[in-house]
Design an enzyme around this catalytic site. Structure first.
Site, PDB file in Angstrom:
ATOM      1  N   GLY A   1      10.882 -55.330 106.960  1.00 45.84           N
ATOM      2  CA  GLY A   1       9.761 -54.240 107.618  1.00 45.84           C
ATOM      3  C   GLY A   1       9.140 -53.973 108.754  1.00 45.84           C
ATOM      4  O   GLY A   1       8.624 -54.901 109.177  1.00 45.84           O
ATOM      5  N   PHE A   2       8.292 -52.520 108.907  1.00 44.48           N
ATOM      6  CA  PHE A   2       7.079 -52.810 109.770  1.00 44.48           C
ATOM      7  C   PHE A   2       6.114 -53.617 109.736  1.00 44.48           C
ATOM      8  O   PHE A   2       6.190 -54.776 110.720  1.00 44.48           O
ATOM      9  CB  PHE A   2       6.959 -51.517 109.565  1.00 44.48           C
ATOM     10  CG  PHE A   2       5.531 -50.991 109.989  1.00 44.48           C
ATOM     11  CD1 PHE A   2       5.384 -51.425 111.770  1.00 44.48           C
ATOM     12  CD2 PHE A   2       4.324 -50.107 110.174  1.00 44.48           C
ATOM     13  CE1 PHE A   2       4.152 -50.399 112.012  1.00 44.48           C
ATOM     14  CE2 PHE A   2       3.224 -50.101 110.370  1.00 44.48           C
ATOM     15  CZ  PHE A   2       3.440 -50.006 111.469  1.00 44.48           C
TER      16      PHE A   2
ATOM     17  N   ASP B   1      14.434 -59.000 101.612  1.00 46.34           N
ATOM     18  CA  ASP B   1      14.092 -58.472 101.911  1.00 46.34           C
ATOM     19  C   ASP B   1      15.144 -57.478 101.439  1.00 46.34           C
ATOM     20  O   ASP B   1      16.141 -57.929 101.816  1.00 46.34           O
ATOM     21  CB  ASP B   1      13.879 -57.565 103.407  1.00 46.34           C
ATOM     22  CG  ASP B   1      13.385 -56.577 103.985  1.00 46.34           C
ATOM     23  OD1 ASP B   1      12.274 -56.118 104.509  1.00 46.34           O
ATOM     24  OD2 ASP B   1      14.225 -55.008 103.388  1.00 46.34           O
TER      25      ASP B   1
ATOM     26  N   GLY C   1      13.333 -51.836 105.498  1.00 44.25           N
ATOM     27  CA  GLY C   1      13.201 -52.647 106.018  1.00 44.25           C
ATOM     28  C   GLY C   1      14.601 -52.493 106.935  1.00 44.25           C
ATOM     29  O   GLY C   1      15.625 -52.391 106.972  1.00 44.25           O
TER      30      GLY C   1
ATOM     31  N   LEU D   1       4.866 -58.228 100.359  1.00 44.08           N
ATOM     32  CA  LEU D   1       4.562 -56.675 100.943  1.00 44.08           C
ATOM     33  C   LEU D   1       6.066 -55.873 100.293  1.00 44.08           C
ATOM     34  O   LEU D   1       5.857 -54.354 100.394  1.00 44.08           O
ATOM     35  CB  LEU D   1       4.357 -57.063 102.245  1.00 44.08           C
ATOM     36  CG  LEU D   1       3.098 -57.665 103.455  1.00 44.08           C
ATOM     37  CD1 LEU D   1       3.282 -58.871 103.310  1.00 44.08           C
ATOM     38  CD2 LEU D   1       4.033 -57.042 104.923  1.00 44.08           C
TER      39      LEU D   1
ATOM     40  N   THR E   1      10.850 -50.788  91.751  1.00 45.57           N
ATOM     41  CA  THR E   1      10.018 -51.644  92.516  1.00 45.57           C
ATOM     42  C   THR E   1       8.653 -52.460  92.803  1.00 45.57           C
ATOM     43  O   THR E   1       8.193 -53.325  93.030  1.00 45.57           O
ATOM     44  CB  THR E   1      10.462 -51.143  94.087  1.00 45.57           C
ATOM     45  OG1 THR E   1      11.852 -50.709  94.458  1.00 45.57           O
ATOM     46  CG2 THR E   1      10.053 -52.400  95.240  1.00 45.57           C
TER      47      THR E   1
ATOM     48  N   TYR F   1       2.519 -43.603  92.914  1.00 46.05           N
ATOM     49  CA  TYR F   1       2.824 -44.238  94.852  1.00 46.05           C
ATOM     50  C   TYR F   1       1.240 -44.986  94.208  1.00 46.05           C
ATOM     51  O   TYR F   1       0.875 -46.018  94.316  1.00 46.05           O
ATOM     52  CB  TYR F   1       2.937 -43.393  95.990  1.00 46.05           C
ATOM     53  CG  TYR F   1       2.570 -44.907  97.024  1.00 46.05           C
ATOM     54  CD1 TYR F   1       3.626 -46.106  96.135  1.00 46.05           C
ATOM     55  CD2 TYR F   1       1.754 -44.592  97.981  1.00 46.05           C
ATOM     56  CE1 TYR F   1       3.215 -47.108  98.042  1.00 46.05           C
ATOM     57  CE2 TYR F   1       1.344 -45.491  99.163  1.00 46.05           C
ATOM     58  CZ  TYR F   1       2.613 -47.029  99.323  1.00 46.05           C
ATOM     59  OH  TYR F   1       2.325 -47.331  99.275  1.00 46.05           O
TER      60      TYR F   1
END
Ligand code: UDP
Length: 321
Positions: free
Chosen positions: A10-11, A31, A36, A76, A95, A149
């Protein structure tokens, strides 16, 4: 050292992978490529510096082999971006909670140093001047999906701290404040890459609400440096730490700044929240970190000027791409 990064394609994860590879470490990435992108780490994989395991961090068939010989874990992997959370609430909860349980459980059993990336979203509607890690979290109704979230990441924090307290997990919980930089995509809602792309393409900059909401944008390279320093700081074990650049800017001013830097004449288009996110959305008016704990622990805080970050993002976006 062998390092595991969940969400490493991912970022933020892929920049962290770059930094560990540059330091000479071996990196294992888990991942599921939901948000990602393999291209973020492809060069390291083909050079044999990164072992890539595609799949979900909560899947035992993936996470079990991923822990092989690992001495440091960054967790992450998570549902990313407001658009994603609103579109897939169930998958987002699963998740966030299941992956964290799977990672913390294994890291606890092996006593591995772990860092978990939480988010400034956990402060919810608290608009204090400088949000301190021990401040209250304030959430809206469970009928407003946005809060899931914040609540799921806050639950992950409880999980991490409970593993620390009861099972001795040497974990640090980090709250990231609007990290931005190259490789971040606007597809999941993130405002800076969206504005930069809109400005480059000469399209209107979509400012949601009245644009008076305030945020602190933090350069991803600063974030990576802080995360690595925290994992090397024994005093950070068991702590919750804000990581952010305390300079705040309104979204309206951000739009003007992006246009100025990119040299664009794009107009600003005010879009009401309902058209942007659907009915019943609640935004956060303000989110500024108190970074005194971070400074005490590692001796520095993120300071890269937003102007530099915008230029860096613009260099990564060619018109028409
Ligand atoms: N935003 C905006 N235009 C966009 C995308 C986002 O005005 O095209 C606003 C959004 O409503 C929020 C702020 O910019 O107030 C930051 O949004 P982002 O999704 O980047 O991060 P958040 O702080 O919401 O997690």
């Amino acid at each position: 050292m062998r390092v595991l990064v969940t969400g490493g394609a991912g970022f933020v994860g892929s920049h962290l992978v770059d930094a560990h590879v540059a330091r000479g470490d071996e990196v294992v990435v888990v991942d599921d490529l939901s948000t990602g992108r393999l291209q973020n780490i492809e060069a390291h994989v083909s050079e044999g510096r990164v072992r890539f395991l595609e799949g979900k961090a909560e899947d035992p068939a993936v996470i079990e082999p991923a822990f092989d010989g690992v001495e440091l874990v960054y967790h992450l992997a998570a549902a990313v971006g407001v658009f994603q959370i609103l579109a897939h609430p169930l998958a987002s909860i699963r998740t966030n909670l299941d992956a964290s349980s799977a990672v913390f459980e294994r890291a606890s059993a092996r006593g591995i140093r772990t860092l978990f990336t939480s988010t400034s979203e956990v402060y919810g509607k608290n608009v204090s001047d400088a949000l301190n890690e021990d401040d209250d979290t304030i959430y809206g109704s469970t009928r407003v999906h946005r809060w899931l979230y914040a609540v799921s990441k806050a639950t992950d924090e409880f999980l991490a701290l409970a593993h620390h307290q009861e099972l001795g997990l040497p974990v640090t919980v980090v709250r990231l404040f609007n990290t931005t930089g190259p490789r971040q995509t606007g597809a999941y809602g993130m405002v800076v890459p969206r504005f930069v792309r809109q400005a480059i393409e000469g399209k209107p900059l979509t400012v949601y609400g009245d644009g008076g909401q305030l945020r602190c944008f933090t350069n991803v390279h600063d974030v990576v440096a802080a995360l690595m320093a925290l994992t090397a700081a024994p005093a950070a074990i068991g702590a919750v730490v804000n990581v952010g650049n305390p300079r705040e800017i309104s979204i309206r001013d951000l739009a003007a700044l992006v246009c100025e830097i990119v040299g664009s004449n794009s107009p600003v288009e005010l879009v009401d929240y309902e058209s942007a996110y659907g009915k019943g959305f609640e935004d956060m008016r303000r989110r500024v970190p108190d970074v005194s704990r971070l400074r005490r622990l590692i001796g520095f805080v993120p300071t890269t000027p937003l102007e530099d970050t915008i230029k860096e993002i613009a260099r990564g976006i060619a018109p028409g791409r």
